[in-house]
Motif scaffolding. Structure first.
Motif, PDB file in Angstrom:
ATOM      1  N   ALA A  53      -2.929  -5.924  -7.424  1.00  0.00           N
ATOM      2  CA  ALA A  53      -3.357  -7.097  -6.654  1.00  0.00           C
ATOM      3  C   ALA A  53      -3.454  -6.715  -5.187  1.00  0.00           C
ATOM      4  O   ALA A  53      -2.447  -6.405  -4.552  1.00  0.00           O
ATOM      5  N   LEU A  54      -4.681  -6.727  -4.647  1.00  0.00           N
ATOM      6  CA  LEU A  54      -4.920  -6.273  -3.271  1.00  0.00           C
ATOM      7  C   LEU A  54      -5.228  -7.469  -2.372  1.00  0.00           C
ATOM      8  O   LEU A  54      -6.271  -8.111  -2.511  1.00  0.00           O
ATOM      9  N   SER A  55      -4.316  -7.749  -1.433  1.00  0.00           N
ATOM     10  CA  SER A  55      -4.536  -8.872  -0.515  1.00  0.00           C
ATOM     11  C   SER A  55      -5.334  -8.436   0.705  1.00  0.00           C
ATOM     12  O   SER A  55      -5.848  -9.266   1.440  1.00  0.00           O
ATOM     13  N   SER A  60      -0.122  -3.784  -0.199  1.00  0.00           N
ATOM     14  CA  SER A  60      -0.870  -3.599  -1.446  1.00  0.00           C
ATOM     15  C   SER A  60      -1.859  -2.432  -1.343  1.00  0.00           C
ATOM     16  O   SER A  60      -2.054  -1.696  -2.312  1.00  0.00           O
ATOM     17  N   LEU A  77      -7.676  -5.817  -7.701  1.00  0.00           N
ATOM     18  CA  LEU A  77      -8.048  -7.227  -7.911  1.00  0.00           C
ATOM     19  C   LEU A  77      -7.814  -7.966  -6.601  1.00  0.00           C
ATOM     20  O   LEU A  77      -6.696  -7.964  -6.075  1.00  0.00           O
ATOM     21  N   ILE A  79      -8.185 -11.748  -4.779  1.00  0.00           N
ATOM     22  CA  ILE A  79      -8.459 -13.177  -4.940  1.00  0.00           C
ATOM     23  C   ILE A  79      -8.980 -13.683  -3.597  1.00  0.00           C
ATOM     24  O   ILE A  79      -8.243 -13.664  -2.601  1.00  0.00           O
ATOM     25  N   LYS A 136      -2.688 -18.143  -7.415  1.00  0.00           N
ATOM     26  CA  LYS A 136      -2.851 -16.680  -7.431  1.00  0.00           C
ATOM     27  C   LYS A 136      -2.158 -16.080  -8.657  1.00  0.00           C
ATOM     28  O   LYS A 136      -2.732 -15.243  -9.358  1.00  0.00           O
ATOM     29  N   PHE A 140      -3.774 -13.771 -11.507  1.00  0.00           N
ATOM     30  CA  PHE A 140      -3.248 -12.404 -11.736  1.00  0.00           C
ATOM     31  C   PHE A 140      -3.021 -12.214 -13.233  1.00  0.00           C
ATOM     32  O   PHE A 140      -3.445 -11.236 -13.846  1.00  0.00           O
ATOM     33  N   THR A 154       2.016  -5.682  -7.791  1.00  0.00           N
ATOM     34  CA  THR A 154       1.853  -6.296  -6.464  1.00  0.00           C
ATOM     35  C   THR A 154       2.547  -5.423  -5.419  1.00  0.00           C
ATOM     36  O   THR A 154       3.363  -4.563  -5.748  1.00  0.00           O
ATOM     37  N   GLY A 155       2.227  -5.699  -4.145  1.00  0.00           N
ATOM     38  CA  GLY A 155       2.738  -4.870  -3.057  1.00  0.00           C
ATOM     39  C   GLY A 155       4.056  -5.355  -2.469  1.00  0.00           C
ATOM     40  O   GLY A 155       4.398  -4.948  -1.362  1.00  0.00           O
ATOM     41  N   HIS A 156       4.796  -6.214  -3.178  1.00  0.00           N
ATOM     42  CA  HIS A 156       6.085  -6.680  -2.639  1.00  0.00           C
ATOM     43  C   HIS A 156       6.986  -5.484  -2.322  1.00  0.00           C
ATOM     44  O   HIS A 156       7.124  -4.575  -3.137  1.00  0.00           O
TER      45      HIS A 156
HETATM   46  P1  AMP Z   1       2.336 -12.176  -0.089  1.00  0.00           P
HETATM   47  O1  AMP Z   1       2.891 -13.219  -0.983  1.00  0.00           O
HETATM   48  O2  AMP Z   1       1.173 -12.619   0.729  1.00  0.00           O
HETATM   49  O3  AMP Z   1       3.395 -11.444   0.686  1.00  0.00           O
HETATM   50  O4  AMP Z   1       1.707 -11.072  -1.068  1.00  0.00           O
HETATM   51  C1  AMP Z   1       2.496 -10.353  -1.963  1.00  0.00           C
HETATM   52  C2  AMP Z   1       1.593  -9.521  -2.836  1.00  0.00           C
HETATM   53  O5  AMP Z   1       0.753 -10.373  -3.605  1.00  0.00           O
HETATM   54  C3  AMP Z   1       0.635  -8.618  -2.061  1.00  0.00           C
HETATM   55  O6  AMP Z   1       1.228  -7.381  -1.737  1.00  0.00           O
HETATM   56  C4  AMP Z   1      -0.490  -8.455  -3.058  1.00  0.00           C
HETATM   57  O7  AMP Z   1      -0.157  -7.473  -4.031  1.00  0.00           O
HETATM   58  C5  AMP Z   1      -0.545  -9.810  -3.740  1.00  0.00           C
HETATM   59  N1  AMP Z   1      -1.535 -10.717  -3.107  1.00  0.00           N
HETATM   60  C6  AMP Z   1      -1.318 -11.660  -2.161  1.00  0.00           C
HETATM   61  N2  AMP Z   1      -2.465 -12.299  -1.834  1.00  0.00           N
HETATM   62  C7  AMP Z   1      -3.449 -11.762  -2.608  1.00  0.00           C
HETATM   63  C8  AMP Z   1      -4.854 -11.984  -2.760  1.00  0.00           C
HETATM   64  N3  AMP Z   1      -5.498 -12.918  -2.049  1.00  0.00           N
HETATM   65  N4  AMP Z   1      -5.528 -11.224  -3.652  1.00  0.00           N
HETATM   66  C9  AMP Z   1      -4.890 -10.288  -4.392  1.00  0.00           C
HETATM   67  N5  AMP Z   1      -3.574 -10.039  -4.286  1.00  0.00           N
HETATM   68  C10 AMP Z   1      -2.846 -10.746  -3.416  1.00  0.00           C
END
Ligand code: AMP
Ligand code: FES
Ligand code: ZN
Length: 308
Positions: A53-55, A60, A77, A79, A136, A140, A154-156
């Motif tokens: 999942a690539l934000s 990520s 992927l 979103i 999301k 996923f 995911t990149g957590h």
């Molecule tokens: P966050 O909750 O924004 O800290 O995001 C945590 C992880 O969720 C990120 O490292 C991504 O792997 C995934 N993620 C967040 N937003 C998106 C997005 N719009 N599309 C794809 N993956 C996402």
């Protein structure tokens, strides 16, 4: 300061490990930590098809690049949330990154799914971030299963995980504490979900992204200005500064001893049935949460505000 491995000029100092590295040795250190994170928790193997999942953020993108460097079978992927300004920038960064490295990328547009986030924010009486997170996670899971991937990554990072753990602990939320961790195993209707960067801090990932020349999307979401768990992350950072290494030991201690205890306590039985609209499993007894949100947006076309 000298690199502790090769004695060249160091560019990154890591207090929690009492060490410093030059760029090349730092990337090797990062790779080793990702490898250990995958092996220790048995997240996946080189035979698995991994959807990342690539934000557009550093975590990520760094994860995707490192997994591919290690020979894993990865696909991206993204979103597209449809938020004016910020979503186009995040998508652009993600597309350029994947094109540069030759990675396959799936894009799912929430506007096309009847779920543009600005409309969700306008029409629902709930914090937009939690609804957006739910949407999301739904996609996923859905895309991982529908497109035949074995696992969703995911990149957590460690800071995200420790802040979440601390938050769950402050509330003694046994259900959340029993589920938290770098891997959520596969279950009927739900794909395996993993967080391979769980051993690495935000600082460590940012350094890796910078040293690897990754262009990232920095802007915070305009609807949630302030990263998640800001207060807790600040507190934990102060603890880490005073007692280096505490974050990872707290988290590893939880995985080894806390989580199994909570898992026993909260052996919950929820009845899942397919959502009549989208077919994905839900415990709601009717349409799933995401299909209900979509219906509200469709039906309220006008002015009606509702809760889900
Ligand atoms: P966050 O909750 O924004 O800290 O995001 C945590 C992880 O969720 C990120 O490292 C991504 O792997 C995934 N993620 C967040 N937003 C998106 C997005 N719009 N599309 C794809 N993956 C996402
Ligand atoms: Fe979901 Fe901002 S509300 S990323
Ligand atoms: Zn549904």
């Amino acid at each position: 300061m000298k690199c502790k491995v090769c004695q060249a000029q160091a560019v990154v100092a890591l207090k929690s490990h009492n060490t410093a590295f030059c760029a090349a040795c730092y990337k090797k250190y990062f790779a080793r930590q990702v490898e250990r994170g995958i092996d220790e928790q048995r997240l996946f193997t080189r035979n698995d098809k991994i959807l990342v999942a690539l934000s557009g953020g550093k975590d990520s993108l760094a994860l995707m690049l490192e997994l591919s460097r290690q020979g894993y079978n990865v696909t991206g992927l993204h979103i597209d949330l449809g938020i004016p300004g910020s979503s186009a920038a995040a998508r652009g960064v993600t597309e350029r990154f994947c094109a540069k490295h030759g990675f396959a990328l799936h894009i799912k547009e929430m506007a096309a799914e009847g779920l543009p986030i600005p409309l969700v924010r306008q029409r629902l009486h709930r914090p937009v971030c939690s609804v957006c997170g739910k949407i999301k996670r739904h996609y996923f899971n859905r895309i991982t299963l529908e497109e035949g991937f074995d696992v969703l990554a995911t990149g957590h990072n460690l800071d995200d995980e420790v802040a979440r753990l601390f938050s769950n602990t402050l509330r003694w939320d046994a259900d959340y504490l029993s589920d938290q961790g770098p891997m959520l195993p596969v279950a009927p209707g739900f794909s395996r979900k993993v967080k391979p960067l769980w051993r690495l801090t935000e600082f460590e990932t940012a350094n890796y992204a910078f040293l690897s020349g990754i262009e990232t999307h920095y802007a915070l979401c305009p609807y949630s200005p302030g990263a998640s768990f800001t207060v807790l992350k600040g507190l934990l950072q102060r603890l880490e500064t005073a007692m280096p290494g505490r974050k990872i030991s707290f988290y590893q201690g939880f995985l080894a001893r806390g989580k199994p205890a909570f898992a026993r306590q909260s052996a919950k039985e929820s009845t899942l049935a397919p959502c009549p609209q989208c077919g994905f499993l839900t415990s709601s007894g009717g349409d799933c949460g995401v299909c209900r949100i979509r219906a509200i947006l469709r039906e309220s076309g006008g002015n009606r505000d509702e809760c889900v």
